[in-house]
Design a protein around this motif. Structure first.
Motif, PDB file in Angstrom:
ATOM      1  N   MET A 201      90.722 -18.098  66.546  1.00  0.00           N
ATOM      2  CA  MET A 201      91.292 -19.384  66.154  1.00  0.00           C
ATOM      3  C   MET A 201      92.810 -19.384  66.292  1.00  0.00           C
ATOM      4  O   MET A 201      93.397 -20.358  66.782  1.00  0.00           O
ATOM      5  CB  MET A 201      90.924 -19.716  64.694  1.00  0.00           C
ATOM      6  CG  MET A 201      89.453 -19.948  64.436  1.00  0.00           C
ATOM      7  SD  MET A 201      88.719 -21.151  65.544  1.00  0.00           S
ATOM      8  CE  MET A 201      89.513 -22.644  64.950  1.00  0.00           C
TER       9      MET A 201
ATOM     10  N   GLN B 143      84.119  -9.435  60.963  1.00  0.00           N
ATOM     11  CA  GLN B 143      83.750 -10.804  61.344  1.00  0.00           C
ATOM     12  C   GLN B 143      84.929 -11.747  61.129  1.00  0.00           C
ATOM     13  O   GLN B 143      85.313 -12.507  62.019  1.00  0.00           O
ATOM     14  CB  GLN B 143      82.563 -11.237  60.480  1.00  0.00           C
ATOM     15  CG  GLN B 143      82.026 -12.593  60.861  1.00  0.00           C
ATOM     16  CD  GLN B 143      80.944 -13.019  59.883  1.00  0.00           C
ATOM     17  OE1 GLN B 143      81.115 -12.899  58.661  1.00  0.00           O
ATOM     18  NE2 GLN B 143      79.841 -13.506  60.399  1.00  0.00           N
ATOM     19  N   SER B 144      85.501 -11.677  59.946  1.00  0.00           N
ATOM     20  CA  SER B 144      86.608 -12.553  59.616  1.00  0.00           C
ATOM     21  C   SER B 144      87.797 -12.292  60.543  1.00  0.00           C
ATOM     22  O   SER B 144      88.496 -13.221  60.963  1.00  0.00           O
ATOM     23  CB  SER B 144      86.987 -12.320  58.160  1.00  0.00           C
ATOM     24  OG  SER B 144      88.210 -12.887  57.880  1.00  0.00           O
TER      25      SER B 144
ATOM     26  N   SER C  90      87.609 -11.251  63.692  1.00  0.00           N
ATOM     27  CA  SER C  90      87.334 -11.839  65.014  1.00  0.00           C
ATOM     28  C   SER C  90      87.592 -13.326  65.000  1.00  0.00           C
ATOM     29  O   SER C  90      88.270 -13.868  65.873  1.00  0.00           O
ATOM     30  CB  SER C  90      85.877 -11.619  65.416  1.00  0.00           C
ATOM     31  OG  SER C  90      85.559 -10.277  65.307  1.00  0.00           O
ATOM     32  N   VAL C  91      87.034 -14.001  63.991  1.00  0.00           N
ATOM     33  CA  VAL C  91      87.167 -15.457  63.939  1.00  0.00           C
ATOM     34  C   VAL C  91      88.638 -15.855  63.818  1.00  0.00           C
ATOM     35  O   VAL C  91      89.121 -16.729  64.545  1.00  0.00           O
ATOM     36  CB  VAL C  91      86.353 -16.025  62.760  1.00  0.00           C
ATOM     37  CG1 VAL C  91      86.576 -17.510  62.625  1.00  0.00           C
ATOM     38  CG2 VAL C  91      84.879 -15.726  62.947  1.00  0.00           C
ATOM     39  N   THR C  92      89.350 -15.176  62.911  1.00  0.00           N
ATOM     40  CA  THR C  92      90.758 -15.525  62.701  1.00  0.00           C
ATOM     41  C   THR C  92      91.568 -15.289  63.974  1.00  0.00           C
ATOM     42  O   THR C  92      92.398 -16.114  64.361  1.00  0.00           O
ATOM     43  CB  THR C  92      91.345 -14.682  61.549  1.00  0.00           C
ATOM     44  OG1 THR C  92      90.442 -14.741  60.447  1.00  0.00           O
ATOM     45  CG2 THR C  92      92.691 -15.208  61.114  1.00  0.00           C
TER      46      THR C  92
END
Ligand SMILES: Nc1ncnc2c1ncn2[C@@H]1O[C@H](COP(=O)(O)OP(=O)(O)O)[C@@H](O)[C@H]1O
Ligand SMILES: [Mg+2]
Lengths: 258, 242
Positions: free
Chosen positions: A233, A225-226, A228-230
């Protein structure tokens, strides 16, 4: 406060991680046969998806630009304008998003699983460095395959645009002839630079997040999850920064804006 | 010789190990027993520098385990073989490559024929047929994976053998086989063995000495004979359980 400290730690960690990988690469520690194997594992399998996505991105951009040009009776510029916008911005970002989902998630999940099942610890105890043995081949494979896939995807966007132009009655040849009159070498260079940088981003973020995952299957989920988000962004952020830098430089050298 | 001195370790609010001290003389087979979650795995990881103590120290041979000293740490890791609680096999490579990994990473054996002989020797030591060498870990049952993992640790022939719940998830026949193997390794090769486990039956059958952990402290330390007759409540519960 806590959040900003965490942010600094993550970015600091990613920079150190990249430096360690670079140092090991310069020490000639990369096993290039494994890189090739990994490129097949993660890269080649994403080719079909990238081609399809590229075609649609090109077509979508042609639809959108065509709508705007119609009002001005300027459809003759469709080829150049839509190709320029796609190559400079929309194409690299959208395709990089897709690859961060496919290549990035795969890599971070694989590494995180290796970590929480103690495979990385086992490697350490048996006298090898997991960064050298596991990370290096993957990081280079992801950099190389993401870059190549982005270039392939971007070429497909041009085809997508041409195909769509033909459908809406803009002559395909006119569309193609219009491209070089608007799309400059600068635009192409920008899209190549972006492709390379996004490839590096996806590789570093995915390997870093996977490598440092802790705490069982929950930890694997959190890492992916982290990751993907990173990735998303940072792709957006760097797209913005590079676009800014590019327009500043184009101003400076007075080379036109498209 | 392994010396553990006043070792303490906490995770956030949980004090797992509280000033634990004991030593394992060369050639001894020590079982560390305790319920799940008492900190057995954490204890073992301190010996090979995969965890760092909050306070206290661990000495292996004549070297202090110190994760900031990479040279010493790698020497210690060379002497110690740790079999993880879960098989921890590299799932992207075959059984053969898993078992020979340490041999190649350490450059212990260069000749591929020698490596092959060593791999097969260790496979038969853990009671596995050499026909599985080309399989991938995911194609094997859990018990077989665990035995491959033991073979991988044995392949580099360490002076200290550390087992984390070696018999958990193994069938009774494999368990007996493994117990005999541990006994043989300590008796014949003078290997120092630390087994952390909650398998009291194996402990009584194999151990030279038993340590019992509870709430971060050692509540029993003695021979299996003494363990059978001790008044320590947890020791009695362990024996009633089996
Ligand atoms: N890396 C870690 N972070 C936080 N807590 C941990 C970590 N490793 C172990 N623990 C906790 O420490 C305790 C002891 O764990 P462990 O040594 O694995 O127990 P066991 O005796 O079953 O092997 C458990 O409560 C576990 O949740
Ligand atoms: Mg454990």
């Amino acid at each position: 406060m806590e959040a900003s400290r965490k942010l600094v730690r993550t970015f600091g960690g990613m920079i150190l991680f990249s430096l360690e990988c670079l140092v090991l690469t310069f020490q000639n520690k990369t096993k290039w046969n494994q890189v090739v194997e990994q490129i097949f594992q993660v890269g080649v399998r994403s080719l079909g998806m990238t081609i399809t996505a590229g075609l649609f991105v090109g077509a979508i951009m042609a639809i959108q630009i065509d709508l705007q040009l119609k009002d001005f009776g300027a459809e003759a510029f469709l080829g150049g304008l839509s190709t320029s916008a796609t190559l400079r911005n929309v194409g690299p970002v959208l395709i990089a998003f897709l690859l961060s989902g496919k290549v990035g998630a795969y890599t971070s999940a694989e590494l995180a699983t290796m970590g929480v099942t103690e495979q990385l610890n086992a490697i350490r105890l048996l006298g090898a460095n997991p960064i050298e043995y596991i990370i290096l081949p993957r990081i280079w494979a992801v950099v190389i395959s993401s870059f190549l896939l982005l270039i392939v995807g971007l070429m497909m966007t041009i085809f997508g645009g041409v195909m769509f132009a033909e459908i809406i009655g803009v002559n395909a040849l006119n569309y193609i002839y219009n491209i070089p009159s608007i799309v400059t070498g600068w635009s192409i260079a920008l899209s190549v630079v972006k492709s390379f940088l996004f490839g590096v981003l996806i590789a570093v973020v995915s390997c870093y997040k996977g490598y440092y995952a802790r705490g069982g299957s929950v930890g694997v989920g959190a890492a992916v999850q982290s990751c993907s988000v990173t990735n998303l962004m940072l792709i957006i952020l760097f797209d913005f920064l590079l676009s800014m830098a590019s327009s500043t430089l184009q101003d400076l050298f007075n080379v036109g804006y498209l | 010789m392994i010396v553990i001195e006043k070792l303490s370790k906490s995770f956030t609010n949980l004090k797992v190990l509280n000033e634990i001290s004991f030593s394992v003389p060369s050639g001894e087979c020590l079982f560390v027993l305790g319920k799940s979650g008492v900190g057995k795995s954490v204890l073992l990881k301190h010996i090979v520098g995969l965890e760092t103590p909050d306070s206290g120290s661990v000495i292996v041979g004549n070297k202090k385990v110190d994760v900031s000293d990479i040279v010493i740490l790698s020497q210690i890791r060379k002497q110690c073989g740790l079999v993880f609680q879960f098989p921890a096999l590299l799932d992207s490579v075959t059984v053969f490559e898993n078992i020979s990994f340490g041999l190649r990473a350490r450059g212990l054996l260069k000749n591929s024929k020698e490596i092959e002989i060593r791999v097969k020797e260790k496979l038969s030591l853990v009671g596995l047929d050499e026909s599985i060498v080309e399989k991938y870990p995911s194609q094997l049952s859990y018990g077989t994976q665990k035995r491959v993992s033991i073979a991988r640790t044995l392949a580099v022939e360490p002076e200290y053998l550390l087992f984390d719940e070696p018999t958990t998830g193994m069938d009774p026949i494999a368990t007996t086989g493994l117990n005999q193997l541990i006994k043989k390794l300590t008796a014949q090769l003078k290997i120092t063995t630390v087994v952390v486990s909650h398998d009291i039956k194996s402990a009584l059958a194999v151990a030279d000495r038993i340590i019992l952990l509870e709430n971060g402290k050692i509540v029993f330390d003695g021979t299996p004979e003494k363990f059978k007759s001790t008044t320590v409540k947890l020791a009695q519960e362990f024996q009633m359980g089996f």
